[in-house]
Design a protein around this motif. Structure first.
Motif, short mmCIF file in Angstrom:
data_model
loop_
_atom_site.label_atom_id
_atom_site.label_comp_id
_atom_site.label_asym_id
_atom_site.label_seq_id
_atom_site.Cartn_x
_atom_site.Cartn_y
_atom_site.Cartn_z
N PRO A 69 12.14 19.87 57.32
CA PRO A 69 11.04 18.92 57.53
C PRO A 69 10.30 18.53 56.26
N LYS A 70 10.37 19.35 55.23
CA LYS A 70 9.66 19.07 53.99
C LYS A 70 10.37 18.00 53.14
N PHE A 71 11.64 17.71 53.50
CA PHE A 71 12.40 16.72 52.74
C PHE A 71 12.13 15.32 53.30
N PRO A 72 12.12 14.30 52.44
CA PRO A 72 11.86 12.94 52.92
C PRO A 72 12.98 12.37 53.80
N SER A 73 14.21 12.77 53.53
CA SER A 73 15.35 12.32 54.33
C SER A 73 16.09 13.53 54.88
N GLN A 74 16.54 13.41 56.12
CA GLN A 74 17.19 14.53 56.77
C GLN A 74 18.71 14.34 56.78
N TRP A 75 19.36 14.75 55.69
CA TRP A 75 20.82 14.73 55.62
C TRP A 75 21.33 15.95 56.38
N SER A 76 22.21 15.70 57.34
CA SER A 76 22.69 16.78 58.19
C SER A 76 24.19 16.62 58.43
N PRO A 77 24.90 17.72 58.63
CA PRO A 77 26.35 17.64 58.83
C PRO A 77 26.71 17.20 60.24
N GLY A 78 27.71 16.33 60.31
CA GLY A 78 28.19 15.90 61.61
C GLY A 78 29.32 16.80 62.09
N PRO A 79 29.94 16.47 63.23
CA PRO A 79 31.06 17.25 63.73
C PRO A 79 32.25 17.16 62.77
N GLY A 80 33.08 18.18 62.78
CA GLY A 80 34.25 18.16 61.92
C GLY A 80 33.97 18.50 60.48
N THR A 81 32.75 18.94 60.17
CA THR A 81 32.42 19.38 58.82
C THR A 81 32.53 20.90 58.74
N PHE A 82 32.64 21.39 57.53
CA PHE A 82 32.74 22.83 57.31
C PHE A 82 31.51 23.55 57.86
N THR A 83 30.33 22.99 57.58
CA THR A 83 29.09 23.63 58.02
C THR A 83 28.99 23.67 59.54
N SER A 84 29.38 22.60 60.20
CA SER A 84 29.35 22.59 61.67
C SER A 84 30.31 23.61 62.26
N ASP A 85 31.43 23.83 61.59
CA ASP A 85 32.38 24.83 62.08
C ASP A 85 31.79 26.23 61.99
N ILE A 86 31.04 26.49 60.93
CA ILE A 86 30.36 27.78 60.80
C ILE A 86 29.35 27.96 61.92
N ILE A 87 28.58 26.91 62.20
CA ILE A 87 27.58 26.97 63.27
C ILE A 87 28.26 27.29 64.60
#
Length: 317
Positions: free
Chosen positions: A195-213
């Motif tokens: 929330p402290k960042f001005p833009s919320q870049w987030s991983p979509g499906p099929g990304t490495f980070t989403s697979d970890i989640i």
């Protein structure tokens, strides 16, 4: 605490490879060569003998090399290769997108470990000069395991790779077995951002980070971002999905303090303060490299996130 056990297990398996400065105790058997493997671009690469001089063009590859005990063979890394600490002392050949061909050639590598993220013209230039380039591109947790096995075979560190991967698979199974009784519709929903960042870049499906989640038992709310990419998520989208947890990243230092600061800031921000995650104080901070760098520490990322999402399943017995 379970977190302590994580580090003990991790250290037990790979500290001899990744923590002992300069130690290179692996046994390479001539019978393991020549070996021909297919890289991420579909090219068949043959190693006639174990490489003695290796250049890594991305931090995740560097971590795999160190985990396999190949410190002494690494003759070039990127500016961003910062783990383990020995990597910082290796000769630098550029960042992830801008490389010095002169430095790479000067390192006289008999193997360059690259990634699909590296500039194609650099890869082609190295190949045209007769330098062996092998491209890795793990995009999932199990893909990291496969990449570790591949690098082990390329370098004659088969046994070391087997030990690492067997441990990773065992620990991943341990997490899965603890969480497999949770119905899909009861799994914790997560927004990855700050929330402290001005833009919320987030991983979509099929990304490495989403697979970890997913392996940690979570559900990434940003399922409408183009598959395999990161994208900007608006506050309106976040509010409409109302995640159970906000997951931010840091460099691994003072994470509880950082989490408190994020929670305090979000509680005073329109939109954010109405989220279930903020009301229930479920803001967590995870070590960024563990969930965004496809290297050996990925298993720590899965374990850390799973414990944050479901602490009741990881109570020390």
């Amino acid at each position: 605490m379970y977190r302590g056990k994580i580090f003990v297990l991790f250290s037990t398996v790979i500290c001899l490879a990744i923590c002992l400065d300069g130690l290179d105790a692996g046994i390479v058997r001539a019978a393991d060569f020549p070996v021909t493997l297919t890289d991420a671009t579909g090219k068949h690469i043959t190693m006639k003998q174990a490489p003695e001089r290796i250049v890594s063009m991305i931090p995740s590859n560097t971590e795999i090399l160190f985990a396999l005990g190949l410190n002494a063979s690494i003759v070039g890394v990127t500016d961003y290769c910062d783990f383990p600490k020995e990597a910082k002392r290796k000769p630098k050949i550029g960042d992830l997108m801008t490389f010095s061909l002169e430095r790479i050639i000067g390192a006289k590598p008999d193997l360059v470990l690259a990634t699909k993220e590296n500039p194609g013209e650099v890869i082609r230039g190295l190949i045209e000069l007769g330098i062996t380039v092998f491209v890795l591109n793990p995009q999932t947790v199990t893909g990291v395991f496969e990449a570790t096995t591949t690098v082990g075979r390329l370098t004659g560190r088969n046994s070391e790779a087997d030990v690492l991967v067997n441990d990773f698979q065992y620990r991943l199974k341990q997490v899965s077995e603890r969480l497999d009784t949770i119905p899909d519709d009861k799994r914790v929903s997560i927004f990855i951002g700050n929330p402290k960042f001005p833009s919320q870049w987030s991983p979509g499906p099929g990304t490495f980070t989403s697979d970890i989640i997913a392996h940690a038992g979570g559900r990434n709310i940003a399922g409408d971002i183009t598959s395999g990419t990161w994208g900007v998520y608006s506050l309106e989208q976040i509010v409409s999905k109302d995640p159970n947890v906000i997951l931010a990243t840091s460099d691994g230092n003072h994470m509880e303090t950082v989490a408190r600061e994020i929670l305090s800031a979000a509680a005073g921000m329109a939109g954010w303060r109405d989220l279930s995650a903020i009301k229930r104080k479920r803001v967590y901070v995870v070590t960024g490299d563990w969930i965004m760098r496809p290297g050996p520490r990925v298993i720590l990322g899965v374990e850390q996130v799973a414990r944050m999402l479901y602490p009741e399943f990881f109570v020390e017995e």
